[in-house]
Motif scaffolding. Structure first.
Motif, PDB file in Angstrom:
ATOM      1  N   LEU A  64       0.966  -1.114   0.158  1.00 38.89           N
ATOM      2  CA  LEU A  64      -0.778   0.005  -0.318  1.00 38.89           C
ATOM      3  C   LEU A  64       0.784   1.202  -0.046  1.00 38.89           C
ATOM      4  CD1 LEU A  64      -2.604   1.228  -0.163  1.00 38.89           C
ATOM      5  CD2 LEU A  64      -3.046   0.796   2.602  1.00 38.89           C
ATOM      6  N   ASP A  65       2.353   1.362   0.511  1.00 38.23           N
ATOM      7  CA  ASP A  65       2.597   2.772   0.668  1.00 38.23           C
ATOM      8  C   ASP A  65       3.504   2.640  -0.766  1.00 38.23           C
ATOM      9  OD1 ASP A  65       4.327   4.701   2.334  1.00 38.23           O
ATOM     10  OD2 ASP A  65       5.939   3.144   1.688  1.00 38.23           O
ATOM     11  N   LYS A  66       3.893   1.848  -1.296  1.00 38.84           N
ATOM     12  CA  LYS A  66       3.674   1.723  -2.617  1.00 38.84           C
ATOM     13  C   LYS A  66       3.193   1.843  -3.544  1.00 38.84           C
ATOM     14  CE  LYS A  66       6.892  -1.326  -6.165  1.00 38.84           C
ATOM     15  NZ  LYS A  66       6.937  -0.398  -6.706  1.00 38.84           N
ATOM     16  N   ILE A  67       2.238   1.660  -3.467  1.00 40.53           N
ATOM     17  CA  ILE A  67       1.352   2.307  -4.448  1.00 40.53           C
ATOM     18  C   ILE A  67       0.597   3.737  -4.667  1.00 40.53           C
ATOM     19  CG2 ILE A  67      -0.429   2.038  -4.883  1.00 40.53           C
ATOM     20  CD1 ILE A  67      -1.335  -0.494  -3.882  1.00 40.53           C
ATOM     21  N   CYS A  68       1.094   4.562  -2.996  1.00 39.16           N
ATOM     22  CA  CYS A  68       0.796   5.850  -2.628  1.00 39.16           C
ATOM     23  C   CYS A  68       2.068   6.499  -3.366  1.00 39.16           C
ATOM     24  CB  CYS A  68       0.393   5.897  -0.957  1.00 39.16           C
ATOM     25  SG  CYS A  68      -1.055   5.291  -0.690  1.00 39.16           S
ATOM     26  N   ARG A  69       3.263   6.288  -2.836  1.00 35.82           N
ATOM     27  CA  ARG A  69       4.268   6.635  -2.852  1.00 35.82           C
ATOM     28  C   ARG A  69       4.582   6.705  -4.909  1.00 35.82           C
ATOM     29  NH1 ARG A  69       7.273   3.428  -0.102  1.00 35.82           N
ATOM     30  NH2 ARG A  69       8.474   2.130  -2.353  1.00 35.82           N
ATOM     31  N   ASP A  70       4.357   6.080  -5.676  1.00 42.65           N
ATOM     32  CA  ASP A  70       4.625   5.121  -6.561  1.00 42.65           C
ATOM     33  C   ASP A  70       3.447   6.244  -7.779  1.00 42.65           C
ATOM     34  OD1 ASP A  70       7.222   4.677  -5.814  1.00 42.65           O
ATOM     35  OD2 ASP A  70       6.734   2.353  -6.475  1.00 42.65           O
ATOM     36  N   PHE A  71       2.635   5.378  -7.005  1.00 43.76           N
ATOM     37  CA  PHE A  71       0.845   5.960  -8.454  1.00 43.76           C
ATOM     38  C   PHE A  71       0.471   7.478  -7.788  1.00 43.76           C
ATOM     39  CE2 PHE A  71      -2.630   5.273  -9.539  1.00 43.76           C
ATOM     40  CZ  PHE A  71      -2.272   5.376 -10.870  1.00 43.76           C
ATOM     41  N   LEU A  72      -0.112   7.408  -6.811  1.00 43.15           N
ATOM     42  CA  LEU A  72      -1.003   8.222  -6.206  1.00 43.15           C
ATOM     43  C   LEU A  72      -0.098   9.315  -6.107  1.00 43.15           C
ATOM     44  CD1 LEU A  72      -3.053   5.630  -3.913  1.00 43.15           C
ATOM     45  CD2 LEU A  72      -3.817   6.687  -6.050  1.00 43.15           C
ATOM     46  N   CYS A  73       0.804   9.925  -5.504  1.00 45.72           N
ATOM     47  CA  CYS A  73       1.422  10.616  -5.104  1.00 45.72           C
ATOM     48  C   CYS A  73       2.292  10.974  -5.560  1.00 45.72           C
ATOM     49  CB  CYS A  73       1.652  10.406  -3.563  1.00 45.72           C
ATOM     50  SG  CYS A  73       2.527  12.408  -2.520  1.00 45.72           S
ATOM     51  N   ASN A  74       2.588  12.753  -5.560  1.00 43.58           N
ATOM     52  CA  ASN A  74       3.575  13.465  -6.409  1.00 43.58           C
ATOM     53  C   ASN A  74       4.627  13.870  -5.519  1.00 43.58           C
ATOM     54  OD1 ASN A  74       6.012  14.660  -7.459  1.00 43.58           O
ATOM     55  ND2 ASN A  74       4.488  15.626  -8.875  1.00 43.58           N
ATOM     56  N   SER A  75       5.345  12.512  -4.766  1.00 42.76           N
ATOM     57  CA  SER A  75       6.071  12.516  -3.525  1.00 42.76           C
ATOM     58  C   SER A  75       7.303  14.183  -3.416  1.00 42.76           C
ATOM     59  CB  SER A  75       7.230  11.545  -3.334  1.00 42.76           C
ATOM     60  OG  SER A  75       7.615  10.912  -4.298  1.00 42.76           O
ATOM     61  N   VAL A  76       7.405  14.881  -4.598  1.00 38.94           N
ATOM     62  CA  VAL A  76       8.208  15.979  -4.539  1.00 38.94           C
ATOM     63  C   VAL A  76       7.372  16.474  -4.321  1.00 38.94           C
ATOM     64  CG1 VAL A  76       9.694  17.613  -6.634  1.00 38.94           C
ATOM     65  CG2 VAL A  76       9.628  15.073  -6.634  1.00 38.94           C
ATOM     66  N   ILE A  77       5.965  17.199  -4.071  1.00 44.86           N
ATOM     67  CA  ILE A  77       5.185  18.507  -4.172  1.00 44.86           C
ATOM     68  C   ILE A  77       3.669  17.899  -2.498  1.00 44.86           C
ATOM     69  CG2 ILE A  77       5.964  19.968  -6.253  1.00 44.86           C
ATOM     70  CD1 ILE A  77       3.079  18.684  -7.072  1.00 44.86           C
ATOM     71  N   GLU A  78       4.338  16.801  -2.505  1.00 44.76           N
ATOM     72  CA  GLU A  78       3.294  16.237  -1.718  1.00 44.76           C
ATOM     73  C   GLU A  78       3.456  15.003  -0.488  1.00 44.76           C
ATOM     74  OE1 GLU A  78      -1.465  16.387  -4.663  1.00 44.76           O
ATOM     75  OE2 GLU A  78       0.673  14.435  -4.450  1.00 44.76           O
ATOM     76  N   ASP A  79       2.774  15.341   0.283  1.00 43.01           N
ATOM     77  CA  ASP A  79       3.190  14.516   1.094  1.00 43.01           C
ATOM     78  C   ASP A  79       1.699  13.166   1.802  1.00 43.01           C
ATOM     79  OD1 ASP A  79       5.137  15.344   2.966  1.00 43.01           O
ATOM     80  OD2 ASP A  79       4.150  17.010   3.928  1.00 43.01           O
ATOM     81  N   TYR A  80       1.706  12.557   2.081  1.00 39.73           N
ATOM     82  CA  TYR A  80       0.767  11.410   2.200  1.00 39.73           C
ATOM     83  C   TYR A  80       0.938  10.466   3.530  1.00 39.73           C
ATOM     84  CZ  TYR A  80       3.718   8.228   1.084  1.00 39.73           C
ATOM     85  OH  TYR A  80       4.557   6.616   0.685  1.00 39.73           O
ATOM     86  N   ARG A  81      -1.040  10.347   3.859  1.00 42.51           N
ATOM     87  CA  ARG A  81      -1.025   9.029   4.470  1.00 42.51           C
ATOM     88  C   ARG A  81      -2.047   8.402   4.216  1.00 42.51           C
ATOM     89  NH1 ARG A  81      -5.482  10.722   7.990  1.00 42.51           N
ATOM     90  NH2 ARG A  81      -5.662  12.597   8.161  1.00 42.51           N
ATOM     91  N   PHE A  82      -2.272   7.025   4.683  1.00 44.16           N
ATOM     92  CA  PHE A  82      -3.375   6.374   4.238  1.00 44.16           C
ATOM     93  C   PHE A  82      -3.534   5.596   5.914  1.00 44.16           C
ATOM     94  CE2 PHE A  82       0.474   3.801   4.165  1.00 44.16           C
ATOM     95  CZ  PHE A  82       0.119   2.637   4.181  1.00 44.16           C
ATOM     96  N   GLU A  83      -5.470   5.215   5.341  1.00 45.23           N
ATOM     97  CA  GLU A  83      -5.575   4.316   6.878  1.00 45.23           C
ATOM     98  C   GLU A  83      -6.992   3.472   6.847  1.00 45.23           C
ATOM     99  OE1 GLU A  83      -9.104   6.894   8.836  1.00 45.23           O
ATOM    100  OE2 GLU A  83      -7.580   8.511   9.095  1.00 45.23           O
ATOM    101  N   VAL A  84      -5.965   2.307   6.680  1.00 45.43           N
ATOM    102  CA  VAL A  84      -7.166   1.124   6.595  1.00 45.43           C
ATOM    103  C   VAL A  84      -8.397   0.660   7.725  1.00 45.43           C
ATOM    104  CG1 VAL A  84      -6.565  -1.290   5.917  1.00 45.43           C
ATOM    105  CG2 VAL A  84      -4.914  -0.019   5.907  1.00 45.43           C
ATOM    106  N   GLY A  85      -9.301   0.178   6.999  1.00 46.70           N
ATOM    107  CA  GLY A  85     -10.056   0.440   8.041  1.00 46.70           C
ATOM    108  C   GLY A  85     -11.172  -0.940   6.915  1.00 46.70           C
ATOM    109  N   SER A  86     -12.468  -1.386   7.431  1.00 45.71           N
ATOM    110  CA  SER A  86     -13.433  -2.684   7.566  1.00 45.71           C
ATOM    111  C   SER A  86     -13.783  -2.550   6.089  1.00 45.71           C
ATOM    112  CB  SER A  86     -13.618  -3.344   8.876  1.00 45.71           C
ATOM    113  OG  SER A  86     -14.739  -2.010   8.734  1.00 45.71           O
ATOM    114  N   GLY A  87     -13.930  -1.971   6.081  1.00 45.84           N
ATOM    115  CA  GLY A  87     -14.308  -1.843   4.170  1.00 45.84           C
ATOM    116  C   GLY A  87     -15.870  -1.159   3.958  1.00 45.84           C
ATOM    117  N   GLU A  88     -16.449  -1.017   5.252  1.00 45.95           N
ATOM    118  CA  GLU A  88     -17.506  -0.226   5.269  1.00 45.95           C
ATOM    119  C   GLU A  88     -18.040   0.726   4.780  1.00 45.95           C
ATOM    120  OE1 GLU A  88     -19.391  -1.528   9.316  1.00 45.95           O
ATOM    121  OE2 GLU A  88     -18.671  -3.631   9.460  1.00 45.95           O
TER     122      GLU A  88
END
Length: 88
Positions: A64-88
């Protein structure tokens, strides 16, 4: 498993959208204590790590961290964090 990714501009970068919202809020009489930062939220479902015996919880979070770092976020200008839930 529901995943929510929060992406925001890095703290040391200017945020013109955030500044515009802050000024608009102040013009309406709503004052903020600090800066207003505008980001984005991405939600999606992933297979539980329990569903795949080959993947441990640690590997799941690393993937999940790799998906965020490599695909979802532009790490040069953006920070990210994620939460994992139960799916509801």
């Amino acid at each position: 498993m529901k995943v929510t990714v929060y992406i925001t501009p890095k703290k040391n970068l200017l945020d013109p959208q955030g500044n515009a919202v802050k000024h608009a809020m102040e013009s309406l009489g709503y004052y903020t204590k600090g800066d207003v930062r505008i980001g984005k939220v991405i939600e999606f479902d992933m297979h539980d790590f329990d569903e795949d015996a080959l993947q441990s919880p640690r590997e799941f979070l690393q993937e999940l961290d790799k998906i965020c770092r490599d695909f979802l976020c532009n790490s040069v200008i953006e920070d990210y964090r994620f939460e994992v839930g139960s799916g509801e």
